[in-house]
Structure formats: structure tokens, C-alpha cells
Design a protein around this motif. Structure first.
Motif, PDB file in Angstrom:
ATOM      1  N   ARG A  15       0.867  -1.168   0.000  1.00  0.00           N
ATOM      2  CA  ARG A  15       0.000   0.000   0.000  1.00  0.00           C
ATOM      3  C   ARG A  15       0.907   1.222   0.000  1.00  0.00           C
ATOM      4  NH1 ARG A  15      -2.919  -3.754  -1.233  1.00  0.00           N
ATOM      5  NH2 ARG A  15      -4.542  -4.574   0.121  1.00  0.00           N
ATOM      6  N   LEU A  16       0.337   2.389  -0.109  1.00  0.00           N
ATOM      7  CA  LEU A  16       1.133   3.604  -0.136  1.00  0.00           C
ATOM      8  C   LEU A  16       1.952   3.761   1.143  1.00  0.00           C
ATOM      9  CD1 LEU A  16       1.901   6.021  -1.827  1.00  0.00           C
ATOM     10  CD2 LEU A  16      -0.097   7.217  -0.907  1.00  0.00           C
ATOM     11  N   VAL A  17       1.410   3.340   2.275  1.00  0.00           N
ATOM     12  CA  VAL A  17       2.168   3.444   3.525  1.00  0.00           C
ATOM     13  C   VAL A  17       3.456   2.625   3.456  1.00  0.00           C
ATOM     14  CG1 VAL A  17       0.204   4.046   5.004  1.00  0.00           C
ATOM     15  CG2 VAL A  17       0.840   1.650   4.720  1.00  0.00           C
ATOM     16  N   ASP A  18       3.476   1.567   2.689  1.00  0.00           N
ATOM     17  CA  ASP A  18       4.705   0.785   2.530  1.00  0.00           C
ATOM     18  C   ASP A  18       5.772   1.586   1.771  1.00  0.00           C
ATOM     19  OD1 ASP A  18       3.876  -1.738   3.789  1.00  0.00           O
ATOM     20  OD2 ASP A  18       2.468  -1.856   2.106  1.00  0.00           O
ATOM     21  N   VAL A  19       5.349   2.352   0.774  1.00  0.00           N
ATOM     22  CA  VAL A  19       6.287   3.231   0.072  1.00  0.00           C
ATOM     23  C   VAL A  19       6.787   4.301   1.039  1.00  0.00           C
ATOM     24  CG1 VAL A  19       6.575   4.878  -1.830  1.00  0.00           C
ATOM     25  CG2 VAL A  19       5.177   2.820  -2.164  1.00  0.00           C
ATOM     26  N   PHE A  20       5.867   4.872   1.818  1.00  0.00           N
ATOM     27  CA  PHE A  20       6.250   5.885   2.798  1.00  0.00           C
ATOM     28  C   PHE A  20       7.282   5.331   3.782  1.00  0.00           C
ATOM     29  CE2 PHE A  20       1.888   8.250   2.578  1.00  0.00           C
ATOM     30  CZ  PHE A  20       2.260   8.842   1.382  1.00  0.00           C
ATOM     31  N   LYS A  21       7.054   4.112   4.275  1.00  0.00           N
ATOM     32  CA  LYS A  21       7.999   3.499   5.227  1.00  0.00           C
ATOM     33  C   LYS A  21       9.355   3.226   4.578  1.00  0.00           C
ATOM     34  CE  LYS A  21       4.447   1.125   7.920  1.00  0.00           C
ATOM     35  NZ  LYS A  21       3.792  -0.174   8.145  1.00  0.00           N
ATOM     36  N   ARG A  22       9.338   2.797   3.339  1.00  0.00           N
ATOM     37  CA  ARG A  22      10.580   2.448   2.626  1.00  0.00           C
ATOM     38  C   ARG A  22      11.408   3.686   2.325  1.00  0.00           C
ATOM     39  NH1 ARG A  22      14.726   0.988   1.055  1.00  0.00           N
ATOM     40  NH2 ARG A  22      15.284  -0.352  -0.668  1.00  0.00           N
ATOM     41  N   TYR A  23      10.738   4.813   2.084  1.00  0.00           N
ATOM     42  CA  TYR A  23      11.423   6.042   1.684  1.00  0.00           C
ATOM     43  C   TYR A  23      11.008   7.221   2.567  1.00  0.00           C
ATOM     44  CZ  TYR A  23      12.761   3.250  -2.293  1.00  0.00           C
ATOM     45  OH  TYR A  23      13.284   2.261  -3.073  1.00  0.00           O
TER      46      TYR A  23
END
Length: 184
Positions: A15-23
Motif C-alpha cells: 500500500r502507499l504506507v509501505d512506500v512511505f515506510k521504505r522512503y
């Protein structure tokens, strides 16, 4: 829905939160900007800004952002079905007459940005909105055109159950709250 996101480091159901966490180096400032645009002082209510975000995302056919922000808008009092009606036919949709020129403006800015004219802005002003309102509408529109491309570029997708979960979270804790959760 794509089979997997476009970044191999993300989980298959990212989900978008996974992108947020990764970067976090790009995501945390972006969420702070969301908080300013979507929750800061504005002539538009929180629900109206979420309505604009969902409308822009619908014009872009970004199912993820449209779904999440439709749910968020509804939690702030936007009637269920209003966004679908507005996207199908804004003129006949049960949208407040003052908001129709705003949605027309952001729709045109999204679909054909080089064709936006002073006459389009004049329609927003004629509906009783001031310069700050037009600025705020442009900023919500610009932010969600950016976010739609971020979501689609990363191959992020979800379903209605996730839209409801994310819409509730944004309603309850806002964008700053989401940033705090990610930073923890």
C-alpha cells in the motif's frame, strides 16, 4: 489490480504506507505538506478539500486515491454517491452550486492544464470564492495529481475494504498522525 508493485523491495500487497515506510526521507516531508494543504486554514472545509482530492483522482482514474479520499470525504460529511455523480455529470450532480465551478476548474486543470483560462478563474470568483480559495483548490489539485502519479508509478493498488480503513485513519488522525505512526 496489478499483480505486484513495481518496486521489488515492497511486499506483493504493498500500500502507499509501505512506500512511505521504505522512503521516509521523501515521505515525511510530503506528509507534512499534506497536513498543511489538507488540514491547515482554508476557506474550504476538510470535507470539501477531500472532495476536491477525490474528484481530481477520479478525473485521473487513480482508483487508489479516489477510493481512499472518497471514503475520507464521506467521513467528513460528503454524501455517499456524490463523487460518482459529480464525475458522471457535474452539472446535474447534487453538488453545492458554489463548489461546481471549483470542481470544474480542478477538473480542467487536471485533464487539460494548458487550457485553463482567466475566465475559468472568474467562474470560481463569481460563485463567491476568493483568491485564497482558488489558490487552495489549485494546491489540492496539484498535490493529488502528484499523488496519483506516485501511486500509479509505484504500482500500488487496494480494494474497497482498504479504502474504508485508510479513509477512517485519515479522518481520525490526519496526515500528521500518519507521519507520526510511520516515524515510530
Amino acid at each position: 489490480m496489478p499483480d505486484v508493485p513495481h518496486l521489488p523491495s515492497l511486499p506483493d500487497d504493498a500500500r502507499l504506507v509501505d512506500v512511505f515506510k521504505r522512503y521516509p526521507e521523501t515521505s515525511l516531508p510530503l506528509l507534512a505538506y499534506h497536513e498543511t494543504v489538507m488540514r491547515g486554514p482554508s476557506p474550504f472545509s476538510l470535507g470539501e478539500r477531500e472532495l476536491i482530492a477525490a474528484y481530481v483522482s477520479g478525473v485521473n482514474a487513480c482508483a487508489y486515491c479516489h477510493g481512499v479520499h472518497t471514503e475520507t470525504a464521506q467521513r467528513f460529511g460528503v454524501p455517499e454517491g456524490l463523487l460518482a455523480a459529480a464525475l458522471a455529470d457535474l452539472d446535474s450532480a447534487p453538488v453545492d452550486e458554489r463548489l461546481k465551478p471549483v470542481l470544474r476548474y480542478v477538473g480542467k486543470l487536471t485533464a487539460t492544464p494548458s487550457r485553463v483560462t482567466a475566465e475559468d478563474a472568474a467562474e470560481v470568483f463569481a460563485a463567491g470564492w476568493d483568491e485564497k480559495a482558488l489558490h487552495d483548490a489549485v494546491m489540492v489539485c496539484a498535490l493529488f495529481n502528484f499523488m496519483n502519479r506516485m501511486v500509479e508509478g509505484h504500482g500500488i493498488a487496494a480494494d474497497a475494504a482498504y479504502y474504508a480503513l485508510s479513509g477512517k485513519r485519515l479522518h481520525d488522525i490526519g496526515y500528521d498522525g500518519l507521519a507520526r505512526q510511520l516515524a515510530a
